[in-house]
Design an enzyme around this catalytic site. Structure first.
Site, PDB file in Angstrom:
ATOM      1  N   CYS A 155       9.692 -12.508  -0.670  1.00  0.00           N
ATOM      2  CA  CYS A 155       9.332 -11.648  -1.825  1.00  0.00           C
ATOM      3  C   CYS A 155       8.614 -12.405  -2.965  1.00  0.00           C
ATOM      4  O   CYS A 155       9.141 -13.290  -3.292  1.00  0.00           O
ATOM      5  CB  CYS A 155      10.524 -10.763  -2.436  1.00  0.00           C
ATOM      6  SG  CYS A 155      10.087  -9.949  -3.948  1.00  0.00           S
ATOM      7  N   GLY A 156       7.151 -12.084  -3.091  1.00  0.00           N
ATOM      8  CA  GLY A 156       6.458 -12.835  -4.198  1.00  0.00           C
ATOM      9  C   GLY A 156       6.811 -12.498  -5.343  1.00  0.00           C
ATOM     10  O   GLY A 156       6.834 -13.378  -6.374  1.00  0.00           O
ATOM     11  N   HIS A 157       7.392 -11.223  -5.636  1.00  0.00           N
ATOM     12  CA  HIS A 157       7.995 -11.106  -7.175  1.00  0.00           C
ATOM     13  C   HIS A 157       9.254 -11.956  -7.303  1.00  0.00           C
ATOM     14  O   HIS A 157       9.426 -12.362  -8.457  1.00  0.00           O
ATOM     15  CB  HIS A 157       8.326  -9.783  -7.359  1.00  0.00           C
ATOM     16  CG  HIS A 157       7.156  -8.851  -7.480  1.00  0.00           C
ATOM     17  ND1 HIS A 157       6.256  -8.382  -8.513  1.00  0.00           N
ATOM     18  CD2 HIS A 157       6.508  -7.904  -6.395  1.00  0.00           C
ATOM     19  CE1 HIS A 157       5.556  -7.592  -7.911  1.00  0.00           C
ATOM     20  NE2 HIS A 157       5.466  -7.285  -6.785  1.00  0.00           N
ATOM     21  N   CYS A 158      10.033 -12.152  -6.362  1.00  0.00           N
ATOM     22  CA  CYS A 158      11.229 -12.937  -6.494  1.00  0.00           C
ATOM     23  C   CYS A 158      10.739 -14.397  -6.719  1.00  0.00           C
ATOM     24  O   CYS A 158      11.426 -15.018  -7.623  1.00  0.00           O
ATOM     25  CB  CYS A 158      12.091 -12.940  -5.318  1.00  0.00           C
ATOM     26  SG  CYS A 158      12.575 -11.264  -4.923  1.00  0.00           S
TER      27      CYS A 158
END
Length: 691
Positions: A155-158
């Site tokens: 996950c990029g947001h993570c």
């Protein structure tokens, strides 16, 4: 007979063939052993599967060193004697083992130890607990206040949150705080994900006093200091109790914005709702009082929330409804709207707040702050702002500052200033004033005309390149988009991109390769459109790259703005009539109809000379008319401008090809996207959006 070599670091040599089982493991020999073994196919027992013994057939053994015929002949008797002696010793050994085994035909295989229960040991990485289903309960027992991040490695947001989360953990450790941060790998710990209802990554939940049943959803900022502030607000009082006028005055003077709740009963539900909001609004300062003298001091007679600020009007009041009580959603919106300046300058510090306020309509004034004539225009701009507070956000953009990306987004240059632009950030529709005058009156009229629908959206388009169709990738602009895409004989696959987008640049070569592969297919068009320079009425592009597929075939390119519906017009002095709601505009005396834009709030219906706005509420809608009401019996259904499929799978040539060959059937994504927590308007989604 064959020789078998048992190399060092392996189990000891097996017993002679009369013993029908391999011996129990013995100390590892320090040298290789040569023993006799039967030839393959004789039916003798073989080593068990998985054994590390190296059985080498004779043809793979290295030949003995050459000794010459005479020396070999001299050694033959000695070799025969040694071989017979070795055979005799091995036979004696076998008899001894038989006796030790008590005459059993087979030795028992060693029992493998039974694995114990998984460990609940707590492990840390960068001061963050790493939790699994096995140690989660222990973590709750040992840490009274625990914030847990459910994340996915892909996950990029993570990944963006990770350094801030680590920094927050370090800050708490340095303060010797009771607060502790933890993380859970969601895809690897599906039981925990299911138990806590995780539907998107990252998802942060706050556990207090070991309560596993009712964790609190983290709603604070996603930077280190904001995370710490949110947690501390949860532990301590969210609002300061005020007893005297001096305490109230001191709190009001301490910050630019202070919110004080005046409640006659601090134990009732309205006060509790106020404190709940204060827990989440960690960037604001809150106070609370029930003292009658403070009510009198600030001119209040009933429960009220007052926002004190050192700018604009200085104060804004939110009276609590005596019958309905305090509505948290209404109060939250009130605080967000009134904590903003009437006119906000756009810069790196204010940009996030501008979009977090959730006011969809923005009016932008582009000026050069270094020029006095431009700065004088601010007065009229500010005078018009109060009339539209909460409905239109007034923003100033300094073209002399670091705002080239804003100018580029609106297709402007610094020399175009001073000028106005109106935009709805949900639909991304932009509006340009009909006059260049910027006064309080002209600004007010411009806003009213846009909100009432008198001004049409301004759509930018580049000129059609002379060679737009000469290369494998066809170049689309606003002026030729419909002509190409809505051709029923063509399958059209379009990439909507921004020249500055890194994701677009990464896939540029793959898109060229795809076009090259299908350049000889007359019914397939691979195209691209620069969405920063070309705008479409059909739909808005909110992220880059966006890939859309327009299938071919009769009827698949027909632009439907709504299926017919049926309604009844009711009201005093109005004859009740049954009307049809269709997609065309008609005059009085003809069938009433709806005029729909796929991104507008609802349907505009003209009944006679009256115009109204239908607001959708699930499958019902209401219409405000001058003395009339439209009761919708059969609501019209509206669709996209044409049948269109948005591509969201892997961006490689093979997957693209499968997608085209199957006429728009999406392959299963390699990493299925998980819904993310609700984001602010125009915020990027997943890995594809870059705004």
């Amino acid at each position: 007979m064959h020789l078998v070599e048992i190399v060092p670091r392996l189990p000891p040599c097996p017993a002679p063939l009369s013993l029908r089982a391999w011996p129990q493991p013995q100390p590892i020999p320090l040298w290789p052993c040569l023993i006799f073994a039967p030839a393959p196919g004789t039916g003798a027992q073989q080593p068990p599967r998985g054994s590390r013994s190296l059985a080498v057939p004779p043809r793979y053994l290295p030949p003995p060193p050459s000794l010459g015929h005479r020396h070999q002949a001299a050694l033959l008797p000695t070799m025969r004697l040694n071989s017979l002696l070795l055979l005799f010793l091995l036979t004696v050994r076998a008899w001894a083992l038989d006796g030790e085994e008590g005459g059993e035909a087979e030795a028992e295989a060693p029992e493998e130890p039974t694995p114990g229960p998984p460990s609940d040991e707590l492990v840390e990485e960068d001061d963050i607990l790493v939790l699994t289903q096995h140690n989660f309960a222990r973590a709750l027992r040992e840490h009274r206040y625990l914030l847990v991040e459910f994340y996915a490695p892909w996950c990029g947001h993570c990944r963006a949150l990770a350094p801030e989360y680590t920094k927050a953990a370090s800050l708490l450790k340095n303060e010797s705080s009771e607060l502790k941060l933890a993380k859970v790998d969601g895809p690897a710990e599906k039981e925990l994900v299911e138990e806590f209802g995780v539907t998107g990554y990252p998802d942060l939940k706050f556990f207090r006093d070991g309560n596993r049943s009712h964790p609190v959803l983290f709603t604070g900022p996603r930077e280190a200091e904001g995370i710490v502030r949110w947690l501390k607000r949860r532990l301590g009082p969210s609002a300061t109790r005020l007893e005297t006028e001096a305490e109230a005055a001191q709190l009001i003077d301490s910050q630019d914005i202070v919110i004080i709740g005046f409640f006659k009963d601090l134990q009732d539900e309205d006060a509790a709702a106020f404190l709940a909001i204060a827990e989440d609004a960690v960037d604001l300062t809150f106070g609370l009082t029930d003292r009658p003298e403070l009510f009198q001091k600030y001119g209040l007679s009933k429960d009220t929330v007052v926002l004190f600020k050192k700018f604009d009007e200085g104060r804004a009041d939110f009276p609590v409804d005596e019958e309905l009580g305090l509505d948290q959603a209404d109060l939250s919106h009130f605080l967000v709207v009134h904590s903003m300046h009437l006119v906000t300058e756009f810069n790196s510090q204010t940009s996030s707040k501008i979009f977090e306020v959730r006011i969809l309509n923005h009016l932008l004034l582009f000026i050069n702050q270094t020029l006095s004539p431009h700065k004088e225009l601010l007065t009229g701009f500010q005078e018009a702002a109060p009339l539209f507070r909460g409905e239109v956000l007034f923003v100033v953009v300094d073209v002399a500052g670091e705002n080239d990306h804003v100018l580029q987004y609106f297709g402007m240059n610094a020399t175009d200033a001073p000028t106005l632009r109106f935009i709805n950030v949900e639909t991304t529709k932009k509006y340009v004033p009909n006059t260049g005058e910027i006064t309080a009156a002209s600004v007010t009229a411009f806003c009213q005309d846009v909100l009432s629908g008198k001004i049409k959206p301004h759509l930018r388009s580049q000129e059609i390149p002379a060679d737009w169709d000469q290369k494998p990738v066809k170049v689309l602009v606003g002026k030729n988009f419909e002509q190409v895409v809505f051709d029923e004989s063509k399958k059209v696959f379009v990439k909507f991109y921004a020249p500055w987008c890194t994701h677009c640049k990464e896939m540029a070569q793959t898109w060229e390769d795809l076009a090259e592969k299908y350049k000889d297919h007359e019914d397939i068009i691979i195209a691209e459109l620069d969405s920063t320079a070309n705008e479409l009425e059909a739909f808005a592009i909110r992220g880059f790259p966006t890939l859309k597929y327009f299938p071919a075939g009769p009827g698949r390119k027909v632009r439907l703005w709504g299926e017919p519906g049926v309604g009844i017009l009711l009201g005093p002095g109005i004859e009740t009539e049954r009307i049809n709601i269709t997609g065309g505009r008609r005059e009085k005396g003809q069938v009433c109809q709806g005029v729909h834009s796929p991104h507008s709030p609802g349907w505009g219906v003209i009944c006679g000379r009256r115009q109204a706005l239908l607001l959708w509420v699930q499958r019902e809608c209401f219409c405000g008319l001058s003395g009339g009401l439209l009761l919708l019996l059969s609501p019209p259904t509206h669709s996209s401008p044409c049948q269109v499929i948005e591509y969201k799978s892997a961006r490689d040539l093979e997957t693209f090809s499968k997608f085209l060959d199957n006429d728009g059937v999406l392959p299963e994504p390699e990493n299925p996207e998980v819904p993310l927590p609700e984001a602010g308007t125009n915020e990027s989604k997943g890995h594809k959006d870059e705004l």
